[in-house]
Each structure stands twice: as C-alpha cells, then as structure tokens.
Write a protein that holds these residues in place. Structure first.
Motif, PDB file in Angstrom:
ATOM      1  N   ARG A  70       0.835  -1.208   0.000  1.00  0.00           N
ATOM      2  CA  ARG A  70       0.000   0.000   0.000  1.00  0.00           C
ATOM      3  C   ARG A  70       0.872   1.260   0.000  1.00  0.00           C
ATOM      4  O   ARG A  70       0.546   2.248  -0.675  1.00  0.00           O
ATOM      5  CB  ARG A  70      -0.891   0.005   1.232  1.00  0.00           C
ATOM      6  CG  ARG A  70      -1.802  -1.204   1.392  1.00  0.00           C
ATOM      7  CD  ARG A  70      -3.059  -1.027   0.631  1.00  0.00           C
ATOM      8  NE  ARG A  70      -4.056  -2.034   0.983  1.00  0.00           N
ATOM      9  CZ  ARG A  70      -5.324  -1.963   0.631  1.00  0.00           C
ATOM     10  NH1 ARG A  70      -5.774  -0.916  -0.043  1.00  0.00           N
ATOM     11  NH2 ARG A  70      -6.173  -2.913   0.949  1.00  0.00           N
ATOM     12  N   LEU A  73       2.256   1.793  -3.475  1.00  0.00           N
ATOM     13  CA  LEU A  73       1.284   2.436  -4.352  1.00  0.00           C
ATOM     14  C   LEU A  73       1.236   3.943  -4.108  1.00  0.00           C
ATOM     15  O   LEU A  73       1.115   4.728  -5.061  1.00  0.00           O
ATOM     16  CB  LEU A  73      -0.104   1.822  -4.142  1.00  0.00           C
ATOM     17  CG  LEU A  73      -0.312   0.434  -4.751  1.00  0.00           C
ATOM     18  CD1 LEU A  73      -1.622  -0.176  -4.261  1.00  0.00           C
ATOM     19  CD2 LEU A  73      -0.301   0.496  -6.274  1.00  0.00           C
ATOM     20  N   TYR A  93      -5.692  -3.122  -2.792  1.00  0.00           N
ATOM     21  CA  TYR A  93      -5.768  -1.763  -3.321  1.00  0.00           C
ATOM     22  C   TYR A  93      -7.027  -1.015  -2.921  1.00  0.00           C
ATOM     23  O   TYR A  93      -7.098   0.200  -3.061  1.00  0.00           O
ATOM     24  CB  TYR A  93      -5.681  -1.795  -4.853  1.00  0.00           C
ATOM     25  CG  TYR A  93      -6.885  -2.403  -5.547  1.00  0.00           C
ATOM     26  CD1 TYR A  93      -7.901  -1.595  -6.059  1.00  0.00           C
ATOM     27  CD2 TYR A  93      -7.024  -3.778  -5.692  1.00  0.00           C
ATOM     28  CE1 TYR A  93      -9.004  -2.140  -6.698  1.00  0.00           C
ATOM     29  CE2 TYR A  93      -8.108  -4.333  -6.329  1.00  0.00           C
ATOM     30  CZ  TYR A  93      -9.101  -3.514  -6.833  1.00  0.00           C
ATOM     31  OH  TYR A  93     -10.187  -4.077  -7.459  1.00  0.00           O
ATOM     32  N   MET A 197      -6.036  -6.998  -9.607  1.00  0.00           N
ATOM     33  CA  MET A 197      -5.180  -5.818  -9.660  1.00  0.00           C
ATOM     34  C   MET A 197      -4.396  -5.778 -10.962  1.00  0.00           C
ATOM     35  O   MET A 197      -4.294  -4.730 -11.614  1.00  0.00           O
ATOM     36  CB  MET A 197      -4.223  -5.799  -8.466  1.00  0.00           C
ATOM     37  CG  MET A 197      -4.884  -5.448  -7.155  1.00  0.00           C
ATOM     38  SD  MET A 197      -3.695  -5.152  -5.805  1.00  0.00           S
ATOM     39  CE  MET A 197      -3.245  -6.834  -5.399  1.00  0.00           C
TER      40      MET A 197
END
Length: 239
Positions: A70, A73, A93, A197
């Motif tokens: 996370r 990202l 996500y 994803m």
C-alpha cells in the motif's frame, strides 16, 4: 562517473520489520542500492511514502509486502517519474471494507491490554499456509519479529490502514511495469485479488508462489526472490 543504478526500496508489512527481506537484500544489492525501510512508526500510508521518497534519490524499484504494498502504491502516486518498477506482494488496493475498522481496533485493544504477545500467535496463524506451522524455526523467527513491535506502533499502523486511500483509479494510471505476487495459500490477500489488480494495470505480470500464505517472503523466500530477479532481467530493469 555517476552511479545510475536504481535504489531498491523494500517495504515491510504490518507487525513486520526488515527481517522480511533477509533473503533479498544481498542479491538485490548486486543490482542496485538497497533501502529496507522501517515502517514501525507509520501512522499514515501517504506520510510513510513521503518519508521514504525524501530519504532516497534517483530512480526507484519499490517492493512492498502487505501494508508495504500500500505504501508502494502511494509512492507511485506521489512520484510516478521516479518509480521504474513496482513489486506488490500479498497486498491489496481497495479502501476500508465493511466491518474492517471494528475488527482491527479490537486487535489494538487486545494488544494494549495484554501486550503484543496477546495477539501474536492468533495473528500469525491467520497469515500462514497450513504447512508453515510445522516449521518450528520459521515460526519462532516470525513470532520474534512480531514481538519486536509495540502496542503503540501497532496502533499507528492500524490507524494508517483504516485511513488508507483507495487505489482503484491509481492502478490504471501506473506507467511503470508492475509485478504482482501472492501465495497460493494466502487467505488474507488471495491470488485472485492480485489477478484483479493486474488486470487494472497497463503493464502487469502476475506470479503465484506455490504453497505460500500471506507471509510469502518468509515461507518461500527463494521462490519469491527468483520471481523478482527473473522478472527484472526479462524486463531489462536491473543490470
């Protein structure tokens, strides 16, 4: 001559630390610089991303496990031009799920009441493949790592996860190559979530780590490392 090699940023998960990357640091250091970040004081995923970006320079190859994925990202959101590639392992996500905040805060209350040892065994049991329970040395290593956390650190990480941004739109905007990896026995972040994803990212590869659970970097380090280095070589991403 300037060193133009990338920096490998390694981001561990909840209740974990740099021991996650013990089997990765040496091999990756032959391909570039390596930073195994400490996320123990994290209270915000975007904040953790900003901190790591501020500590590094130049092109990055960012590998994140679980919560670390996370953060990876968020690094791609904040500094897309610096991210040469992402490796996202056993992660997700989407934003907060229904009833998730209550379950997570209950664990924090238990940890504050009885210490991290009060939740360590139950938490680990939900993160591993059944066969991992038979590896006494590995179980002891992972348990020792979890016990290095504190209730305050755990509470901060949980708050960061509760407040995490939803990355649905971000996935379609990621311009660099992304390697998604998950264990075939991961019940927390299953392989089909990683396939979902991967389907949302323009340049994505999916690798299944056979027989591993959510703690794949511990449970199958050789398979995980091979998947990463083989992918980097195929893509020409590291010398």
């Amino acid at each position: 001559m300037n060193d133009t090699r990338p920096t490998f940023v390694l981001l561990h998960g909840l209740l974990c630390d740099a021991d996650t990357w013990t089997d990765f640091i040496g091999p990756l250091s032959r391909l570039g610089h390596v930073l195994a970040a400490n996320l123990s004081g994290t209270g915000s995923l975007p904040g953790a991303a900003r901190d790591v970006l501020a500590r590094t320079a130049g092109p990055l190859i960012v590998a994140g496990h679980s919560m670390g994925g996370r953060v990876a990202l968020e690094m791609a959101r904040q500094a897309p031009a610096r991210c040469r590639a992402l490796v996202l392992m056993n992660t997700g996500y989407r934003g907060l799920g229904e009833g998730e905040a209550e379950k997570r805060t209950a664990l924090v209350r238990a940890a504050r009441a009885g210490g991290i040892q009060a939740i360590a065994d139950g938490w680990l049991d939900g993160m591993i493949a059944p066969r991992t329970r038979d590896d006494a040395a590995l179980m002891a290593r992972m348990r020792a790592m979890v016990l290095r956390s504190t209730p305050d650190s755990f509470a901060g990480q949980i708050q960061a996860l509760i407040e995490r941004p939803d990355a649905t739109e971000l996935l379609g905007q990621i311009a660099c190559p992304v390697l998604f990896m998950s264990g075939t026995e991961d019940r927390w972040s299953p392989l089909d979530r990683h396939a979902d994803m991967a389907s949302r990212v323009p340049d994505a590869t999916l690798e299944a780590i056979e027989g591993a659970g959510h703690m794949a970097p511990f449970e199958a380090p050789a398979a995980c490392l091979s998947a990463v280095t083989d992918w980097l070589a195929r893509r020409g991403l590291a010398a």
